[in-house]
Design an enzyme around this catalytic site. Structure first.
Site, short mmCIF file in Angstrom:
data_model
loop_
_atom_site.label_atom_id
_atom_site.label_comp_id
_atom_site.label_asym_id
_atom_site.label_seq_id
_atom_site.Cartn_x
_atom_site.Cartn_y
_atom_site.Cartn_z
N ASP A 97 0.80 -1.22 0.00
CA ASP A 97 0.00 0.00 0.00
C ASP A 97 0.83 1.27 0.00
O ASP A 97 1.82 1.37 0.71
CB ASP A 97 -0.93 0.01 1.22
CG ASP A 97 -1.91 -1.14 1.17
OD1 ASP A 97 -2.64 -1.24 0.18
OD2 ASP A 97 -1.93 -1.95 2.11
N THR A 98 0.36 2.26 -0.78
CA THR A 98 1.10 3.50 -1.01
C THR A 98 0.13 4.56 -1.50
O THR A 98 -0.90 4.24 -2.08
CB THR A 98 2.16 3.29 -2.12
OG1 THR A 98 2.99 2.19 -1.78
CG2 THR A 98 3.03 4.51 -2.32
N ILE A 99 0.46 5.83 -1.31
CA ILE A 99 -0.23 6.89 -2.03
C ILE A 99 0.78 7.64 -2.88
O ILE A 99 1.99 7.63 -2.60
CB ILE A 99 -0.97 7.87 -1.09
CG1 ILE A 99 0.01 8.71 -0.24
CG2 ILE A 99 -1.97 7.13 -0.23
CD1 ILE A 99 0.46 9.99 -0.84
#
Length: 525
Positions: free
Chosen positions: A347-349
Site C-alpha cells: 500500500d502506497t499513495i
C-alpha cells in the site's frame, strides 16, 4: 481521443496548475493551496499529508516518502530521500538467534524511524513558499472534523484492518468494526501533532513528547528504538538515475529505492519489437512478464542501502539488460525467481503537482503494508510503518538488517524528460507492481501513442511470486494463451495498482490523468 459512448474519464486540461492524486479531497486541497499563492511543493505536501487522514490504511506521518522535483524555470531534476533508518541497535543476527528467518511483519522489529515529516519540513523550507502553518492547516481541520470514508478506502480497510493491534485498534477502529462508506473518520491526536509541527517544525516530531510517545510505545513491546534514533533522523538530497526508452528519458529515485528496476525492465524490453505487438495481446504480456521476472530478481540481489551496494550501477548497464533479454523465450514462460524473504509491499499513495511556474513535484508516501505495522503510538495515534520488514535476515546480503541502515524500498516516484525538457511527473502505486507499472505506463504512451489517461486506464498484468495476475480488462482468449505459454494465470481480487500523471505540453498546457482504480482524480485551475 476516447470513445465517448464507452465508460471512461476524460483527461483534465488546465493552464495554471494541476494536481493528480488518489483522493479528491487531497486534490482539491492542493489546488486551493495553488490558488492561494502556494507553489507545487506547498500543494504536494499539503495534499500528501491529508492523504494520511483520507487513506490512513495507505500512508501517514509514521511513514516514509521519496520525492523527485523539477524547480520552476529549470529542467533539472532533484531527488530527496525521506526514508527512515533502522534503529541503531537493530540486528539481523539477534533476530536469527531467536530462530527467525524473516523480520516479523507486524512486530515492533519491523518499525523503522519515520522519515516523512523530516522530509516535508526540509522541502517546505528549501522549496516551498507559504510555510508549514499554511500547508498543514487543511489536514489539521480535516483530522479534527473528520473525513467520510471513500469506497476504495472502505474496501482496503476491510482487508487490512485485521492487522491493527493495541493502540492501533483504539485509534483506527475503536468500534472493532470496519467503517462503512461515508462513515466519518477522525484523528484528533494527529491534528495535535501537526499543530505542533506547524509551530515548531521537525523538532516537535522527533524530540520531546511526540517522540517519547512513539518510543515508549515501541519499547513497551520490546523495541530497541531510542529518542536518539528519532532525534538523528535526517533526509538527504541525492542524484536521480535515468535511462532512455523510445525517445524519452525516465528518471527514477536511486537506491535504496527500486527505481533502477523500472529502468532495467525497459532496457530489457528494448530488445523486442514491443511497438509492433498487439498492446493488449498475449505476446506483449508474456514478454513483459519475463522481463519483470528478470529485473525483479536483479533487484532482490542488488538493491539496498547505497552504502552496502558493491555494484551500484549494475542494473543500469546496457550489457546487463542484453544478457537478461537473451534469457527470454518468446514461446515459453521461465520459472519464477526465488520468493523474497523480505515482506511484499502492498500500500502506497502518490501525488503529483505542477504549478503555473512549471515547478513539477512527484511525491510518493507510504507506511508499507495496509495500516503499516498495525502499531500506533499510545497518546497521539501515530500509525508506525513496518518498512523494516523490507530487510532480509540473510547474513552477508547487501539488504541485511543493520542498525542505521535503510531497507530496500519499493515506493518510487517517476519523471520523464524529452530532449532535455521535463515532460511528465508520474507515479504508479501497487506495492511490488510499481517498477513494472512505470515500465508499462512509459511503453503505453511511447510505444503505442496513448495519452496519459488512456495509458493509465488500460488493462494490466503482472507476474510475481509464481503467479501471473491478469486483470479482467484482458480477454479470456489472452488468458488462455498465456496459460498455454506456461504462466500460472489468475484474475487478481484487487485491481493492480493505481497511477497519476501530468503531461507538460510544449505550448505550456497541462494534461492530467488519474487512475479509476482509486477514488481520486486530477483537478486543475
Amino acid at each position: 481521443m476516447r470513445d465517448f459512448q464507452l465508460p471512461g474519464r476524460s483527461p483534465v486540461i488546465a493552464a495554471n496548475g494541476i494536481c493528480a492524486t488518489s483522493h479528491p479531497l487531497a486534490a482539491k486541497t492542493a489546488i486551493d493551496i495553488l490558488e492561494r499563492g502556494g507553489n507545487a511543493m506547498d500543494a504536494a505536501i499539503a495534499g500528501a499529508i491529508l492523504l494520511g487522514i483520507c487513506e490512513p490504511q495507505m500512508t501517514g506521518i509514521g511513514g516514509d516518502c521519496f520525492v523527485l522535483l523539477s524547480p520552476a524555470g529549470s529542467d533539472d531534476i532533484l531527488a530527496l530521500n525521506g526514508s527512515g533508518r533502522a534503529p541503531k541497535a537493530a540486528s539481523a543476527a539477534a533476530l536469527r538467534e531467536r530462530g527467525l528467518s524473516a523480520v516479523p511483519v507486524y512486530g515492533q522489529e519491523a518499525v523503522t524511524i519515520p522519515g516523512s515529516v523530516d522530509a516535508f519540513c526540509r522541502l517546505s523550507e528549501d522549496h516551498g513558499r507559504i510555510g508549514l502553518d499554511a500547508i498543514l492547516a487543511p489536514t489539521i481541520r480535516y483530522a479534527e472534523e473528520g473525513v467520510p470514508v471513500a469506497p476504495r478506502v472502505a474496501f482496503d480497510w476491510a482487508n487490512s484492518g485485521k492487522t491493527l493491534q493495541g493502540h492501533g485498534l483504539r485509534h483506527f477502529m475503536p468500534s472493532g468494526k470496519t467503517p462503512k462508506v461515508g462513515e466519518m473518520f477522525r484523528a484528533p491526536g494527529q491534528a495535535e501533532v501537526l499543530r505542533r509541527v506547524a509551530k515548531d517544525g521537525r523538532k516537535a516530531f522527533y524530540e520531546g513528547e511526540i517522540a517519547e510517545d512513539m518510543v515508549n510505545t515501541l519499547q513497551a513491546m520490546g523495541g530497541v528504538h531510542t529518542m536518539e534514533d528519532f532525534a538523528n533522523t535526517a533526509c538527504d538530497y541525492t542524484s536521480p538515475v535515468s535511462g532512455n526508452y523510445a525517445g524519452v528519458d525516465l528518471y527514477e529515485h536511486p537506491p535504496n529505492g527500486q527505481g533502477a528496476t523500472a529502468i532495467l525492465m525497459l532496457n530489457i524490453l528494448k530488445h523486442f519489437d514491443i511497438a509492433g505487438m498487439d498492446p493488449w495481446g498475449s505476446e506483449r504480456a508474456h514478454i513483459e512478464a519475463e522481463a519483470a521476472k528478470l529485473a525483479y530478481d536483479a533487484r532482490n540481489r542488488f538493491i539496498a542501502d547505497p552504502s552496502r551496494m558493491a555494484q551500484p550501477d549494475y542494473m543500469l548497464l546496457p550489457e546487463t539488460a542484453a544478457k537478461l533479454a537473451a534469457l527470454i523465450n518468446p514461446k515459453k514462460a521461465m520459472a519464477a525467481a526465488a520468493p523474497l524473504t523480505e515482506a511484499v509491499h502492498k500500500d502506497t499513495i502518490y501525488i503529483t503537482v505542477v504549478d503555473r511556474d512549471r515547478m513539477a513535484v512527484s511525491l510518493i508516501y507510504s507506511i508499507f503494508h495496509g495500516f503499516g505495522s498495525g502499531i500506533a503510538s499510545e497518546k497521539f495515534g501515530i500509525l508506525l510503518q513496518n518498512r523494516g520488514a523490507g530487510f532480509t535476515l540473510q547474513e552477508g546480503h547487501p539488504n541485511e538488517m543493520a542498525g542505521g541502515n535503510r531497507p530496500m524500498h519499493t515506493i518510487i516516484p517517476g519523471m520523464l524528460r524529452k530532449e532535455g525538457r521535463v515532460l511528465m511527473p508520474f507515479g504508479v502505486m501497487g506495492g511490488q507492481y510499481q517498477s513494472n507499472g512505470h515500465a508499462r505506463l512509459v511503453s503505453n504512451m511511447h510505444d503505442f501513442g496513448l495519452p496519459p489517461q488512456e495509458a493509465i486506464d488500460a488493462p494490466r498484468s503482472f507476474s510475481f511470486d509464481g503467479k501471473m495476475q491478469v486483470e479482467r480488462g484482458y480477454s479470456d482468449t489472452v488468458r488462455q494463451e498465456l496459460a498455454d505459454l506456461g504462466h500460472d494465470v489468475v484474475i487478481p481480487e484487487t485491481a493492480i495498482g493505481g497511477a497519476q500523471a501530468i503531461v507538460i505540453g510544449e505550448d505550456g498546457v497541462l494534461e492530467g490523468g488519474s487512475d479509476p482504480r482509486k477514488d481520486g482524480c486530477a483537478l486543475g485551475y
